[in-house]
Design an enzyme around this catalytic site. Sequence first.
Site, PDB file in Angstrom:
ATOM      1  N   LYS A 111       0.855  -1.182   0.000  1.00 50.61           N
ATOM      2  CA  LYS A 111       0.000   0.000   0.000  1.00 50.61           C
ATOM      3  C   LYS A 111       0.890   1.230   0.000  1.00 50.61           C
ATOM      4  O   LYS A 111       1.717   1.406   0.895  1.00 50.61           O
ATOM      5  CB  LYS A 111      -0.895  -0.018   1.233  1.00 50.61           C
ATOM      6  CG  LYS A 111      -1.732   1.237   1.393  1.00 50.61           C
ATOM      7  CD  LYS A 111      -2.759   1.057   2.504  1.00 50.61           C
ATOM      8  CE  LYS A 111      -3.505   2.335   2.773  1.00 50.61           C
ATOM      9  NZ  LYS A 111      -4.536   2.148   3.809  1.00 50.61           N
TER      10      LYS A 111
ATOM     11  N   LYS B 296      -2.200  -1.470  -3.801  1.00 50.47           N
ATOM     12  CA  LYS B 296      -3.053  -0.282  -3.738  1.00 50.47           C
ATOM     13  C   LYS B 296      -2.224   0.975  -3.808  1.00 50.47           C
ATOM     14  O   LYS B 296      -1.221   1.057  -3.105  1.00 50.47           O
ATOM     15  CB  LYS B 296      -3.809  -0.334  -2.409  1.00 50.47           C
ATOM     16  CG  LYS B 296      -4.654   0.875  -2.137  1.00 50.47           C
ATOM     17  CD  LYS B 296      -5.317   0.744  -0.790  1.00 50.47           C
ATOM     18  CE  LYS B 296      -6.006   2.033  -0.444  1.00 50.47           C
ATOM     19  NZ  LYS B 296      -6.347   2.153   0.918  1.00 50.47           N
TER      20      LYS B 296
HETATM   21  C1  PBG Z   1      -7.133   3.131   5.686  1.00 55.31           C
HETATM   22  C2  PBG Z   1      -7.558   3.144   4.269  1.00 55.31           C
HETATM   23  C3  PBG Z   1      -7.446   4.181   3.334  1.00 55.31           C
HETATM   24  C4  PBG Z   1      -8.018   3.717   2.159  1.00 55.31           C
HETATM   25  C5  PBG Z   1      -8.473   2.430   2.387  1.00 55.31           C
HETATM   26  N1  PBG Z   1      -8.158   2.097   3.702  1.00 55.31           N
HETATM   27  C6  PBG Z   1      -6.943   5.569   3.504  1.00 55.31           C
HETATM   28  C7  PBG Z   1      -5.518   5.796   3.758  1.00 55.31           C
HETATM   29  O1  PBG Z   1      -4.711   4.897   3.863  1.00 55.31           O
HETATM   30  O2  PBG Z   1      -5.184   6.959   3.905  1.00 55.31           O
HETATM   31  C8  PBG Z   1      -8.121   4.487   0.882  1.00 55.31           C
HETATM   32  C9  PBG Z   1      -9.110   3.961  -0.097  1.00 55.31           C
HETATM   33  C10 PBG Z   1      -9.454   4.877  -1.207  1.00 55.31           C
HETATM   34  O3  PBG Z   1      -8.840   5.936  -1.425  1.00 55.31           O
HETATM   35  O4  PBG Z   1     -10.397   4.534  -1.921  1.00 55.31           O
HETATM   36  N2  PBG Z   1      -8.178   2.884   6.565  1.00 55.31           N
END
Ligand code: PBG
Length: 346
Positions: free
Chosen positions: A215, A268
């Site tokens: 991520k 991601k």
């Molecule tokens: C964290 C989380 C995020 C997203 C999914 N889980 C936000 C982040 O890491 O700042 C982002 C998903 C998206 O942008 O669609 N809980």
Amino acid sequence: MTTFPVYRPRRLRASENVRRMVRETTLAASDLIYPLFVVHGENSRREIPSMPGQYQWSVDLLPEEVEEIAALGIPAVILFGVPTKKDVVGSESFATEGIVQKAISTIKQAVPDLVVITDVCLCQYTSHGRCGLIKGSIPGGSEFTEQPGSGGLQDGSILNDETLDTLGAVAISHAEAGADMVAPSGMMDGMVSVRRQALDRVGYGHVGILSYAAKYASSFYGPFRDAAQSSPAFGDRRCHQMDPSNAREALREVAMDIGEGADIIMVKPALPYPDIIRQVRDQFGYPVAAYSVSGEFSMIKAASERGWIDERAATLEALTSIKRAGADLIVTYSAKDAARWFQEAE
Ligand code: PBG
């Protein structure tokens, strides 16, 4: 030496039926996972301004929504909770009456075979919006109590191992409510192994782990942070999410998460990272998911609202590209639209 004019690639593009015969990548509703934002309250369906067509749902309205999702052939949802009360340790994240816990049991009652996946992170639940427990005093956070054992870290740092204990408790509470899979998303070191052990210890060996293994610290999460009200009050996420410049590091992350017991590996965001999806697909024999994040969705929405792009064509092209890059599964806010388009095309 040239093969032209003997070989003419256009022959295989001449009609839709010929194109269908040689199509290498196909999309189906079964590839898709639909994200749902859940909130406390009743009879409330609030549209998220930066994500047209996406809503924050109160739990009482979920049965109808998930029946529709299931009827479209989408096999799974991933839940994001937006609590009313936040505190420094994110207590609602593991509360029995927490918003996600309530949503899970309601969905499982309404459509028992819909696969319920839950995002497990603290950022929506902490008053400071950080993804973990914080060392020392924090700006505006008078209730804060310092965590022990934080060695030489500066005040304001996320305490990795202390956070893991909380995340284990969150995973167990989701499993108790009936979740089929939990999805650790905070990019804490050891997050998969701690959850696997926590779940196994209390008899939830059947609950799977979909790990947000690679991520990235991405600017494409902007609209989501509006939707989940989870922007950090101070600092940023580059100290735990990955640097967009790095690919080899993603493979180390994936290898670790597999070693720690992950069942499905996620990359991601999706669209800006097809090289990562492809490498993970080629190097590991595990199912690969890709999260087409809020910014990817909202860019297409915004451009199509202005008439600059064809929403349906662009959305399907983006999803196809993610699948072609190597994803088996795609988490996407367009899941319902896409599934409807597939039905229309039949
Ligand atoms: C964290 C989380 C995020 C997203 C999914 N889980 C936000 C982040 O890491 O700042 C982002 C998903 C998206 O942008 O669609 N809980």
